[in-house]
Design a protein around this motif. Structure first.
Motif, PDB file in Angstrom:
ATOM      1  N   VAL A   7     -12.606  -2.325   2.712  1.00 49.55           N
ATOM      2  CA  VAL A   7     -12.909  -1.872   1.349  1.00 49.55           C
ATOM      3  C   VAL A   7     -11.986  -0.704   1.021  1.00 49.55           C
ATOM      4  N   ASP A   8     -11.200  -0.841  -0.018  1.00 48.89           N
ATOM      5  CA  ASP A   8     -10.314   0.236  -0.472  1.00 48.89           C
ATOM      6  C   ASP A   8     -10.957   1.005  -1.620  1.00 48.89           C
ATOM      7  N   ASP A   9     -10.669   2.301  -1.683  1.00 44.74           N
ATOM      8  CA  ASP A   9     -11.083   3.149  -2.805  1.00 44.74           C
ATOM      9  C   ASP A   9     -12.595   3.134  -3.038  1.00 44.74           C
ATOM     10  N   LEU A  10     -13.342   3.220  -1.949  1.00 41.01           N
ATOM     11  CA  LEU A  10     -14.801   3.245  -2.056  1.00 41.01           C
ATOM     12  C   LEU A  10     -15.285   4.516  -2.736  1.00 41.01           C
ATOM     13  N   ALA A  77     -22.552   5.927   0.824  1.00 36.25           N
ATOM     14  CA  ALA A  77     -21.787   4.973   0.012  1.00 36.25           C
ATOM     15  C   ALA A  77     -21.388   3.753   0.826  1.00 36.25           C
ATOM     16  N   ILE A  78     -21.027   3.960   2.086  1.00 34.29           N
ATOM     17  CA  ILE A  78     -20.674   2.823   2.946  1.00 34.29           C
ATOM     18  C   ILE A  78     -21.898   1.933   3.159  1.00 34.29           C
ATOM     19  N   THR A  81     -22.739  -0.448   0.288  1.00 35.59           N
ATOM     20  CA  THR A  81     -21.922  -1.631   0.008  1.00 35.59           C
ATOM     21  C   THR A  81     -22.706  -2.921   0.213  1.00 35.59           C
ATOM     22  N   TYR A 123     -13.674   5.090   8.474  1.00 36.17           N
ATOM     23  CA  TYR A 123     -13.090   5.610   7.234  1.00 36.17           C
ATOM     24  C   TYR A 123     -11.772   6.290   7.585  1.00 36.17           C
ATOM     25  N   ARG A 168      -9.629   4.100   2.569  1.00 34.33           N
ATOM     26  CA  ARG A 168      -9.983   2.745   3.044  1.00 34.33           C
ATOM     27  C   ARG A 168     -11.108   2.837   4.065  1.00 34.33           C
TER      28      ARG A 168
END
Length: 200
Positions: A7-10, A77-78, A81, A123, A168
Motif C-alpha cells: 500500500v503506497d501513500d497510506l 491506519a494500517i 486497511t 512501514y 509505503r
C-alpha cells in the motif's frame, strides 16, 4: 487468496515527512544491536545476521517508549486497511540498517518474526535500496526447533521483492519467511516493523 499486500501513500506526506524527521534527529535514541535478526543462531556471520540499530516502541503488548503515541495513528491506519484480521497489537519497533557496499549476499537471514499466528506490517520511513524479500516458504506450526532447521537448511525461493519507498507499507501473513537486505547506494534504510496478533 493473496497474503502479501503493498500500500503506497497510506498516510499524508506531511505525516510521513514528520516521522522521518523525528527519528533522524540527534536526540532520537537508537540502540545498537549486534544481531539484528536473531540472537540465537548465526551469531558469527555479521552479514546474514547483521549489525543494526533498534528503537522498541511496543513490546509484549505494552508501550515501552514515549515515542509510541506519535506513531500510534500510523499503526491504527494500517489496521484500518482491513487487508487482514487481527485481535491485538503485539509489538512495534524501528529498525535501522546502514549501507554495506562490500557484502556479496543478496539478502539477510530468512526468518519469521514471532512464534504464534500474526500479521507483519513494514512501514518504510525513507526512500532507499535494500529490498525486503518475501519467500515462498512458510511455517505452519510456529515450532521453534522446526523454524531453526528451516532457517539453516531450506533452499529459499523468492515470492516477492519490495523496494523501500517513503510512505509505503508492506503487509503479509506472519507464516511467511522474509528478510531485508543491505543498502548499496542509500546511506541507510529505516523501517517500522509491526506485528499484529491473531488470538481468536
Amino acid at each position: 487468496m493473496d497474503n502479501v499486500f503493498v500500500v503506497d501513500d497510506l498516510i499524508t506526506k506531511s505525516y510521513a515527512n514528520m516521522i522521518e524527521e523525528r527519528i533522524t534527529e540527534n536526540k532520537f535514541p537508537w540502540y545498537f544491536n549486534k544481531h539484528l535478526v536473531t540472537d540465537q543462531i548465526f551469531n558469527e556471520d555479521k552479514e546474514i545476521n547483521h549489525v543494526g540499530h533498534n528503537h522498541f516502541l511496543y513490546e509484549d503488548r505494552k508501550v515501552v517508549s514515549p515515542f509510541f503515541e506519535f506513531i500510534h495513528p500510523l499503526i491504527l491506519a494500517i489496521g484500518d486497511t482491513k487487508l487482514f484480521d487481527y485481535d491485538v497489537l503485539e509489538r512495534a519497533r524501528f529498525n535501522l540498517t546502514q549501507k554495506n557496499t562490500t557484502s556479496t549476499r543478496d539478502y539477510h537471514l530468512p526468518h519469521i518474526d514471532s512464534e504464534y499466528p500474526h500479521w507483519v506490517a513494514i512501514y518504510y520511513v525513507n526512500d532507499a535500496d535494500g529490498d525486503t524479500y518475501i519467500f515462498d516458504q512458510r511455517t505452519e506450526d510456529f515450532d521453534h526447533n522446526t523454524d531453526i532447521q528451516t532457517m539453516l537448511n531450506a533452499d529459499f525461493t523468492v515470492k516477492k521483492r519490495v523496494t523501500p519507498k517513503k510512505g509505503r507499507v508492506l503487509i503479509f501473513d506472519g507464516h511467511q519467511y522474509h528478510t531485508s537486505s543491505f543498502c548499496k547506494n542509500s546511506p541507510y534504510r529505516m523501517v517500522l516493523n509491526i506485528n499484529y496478533g491473531k488470538i481468536f
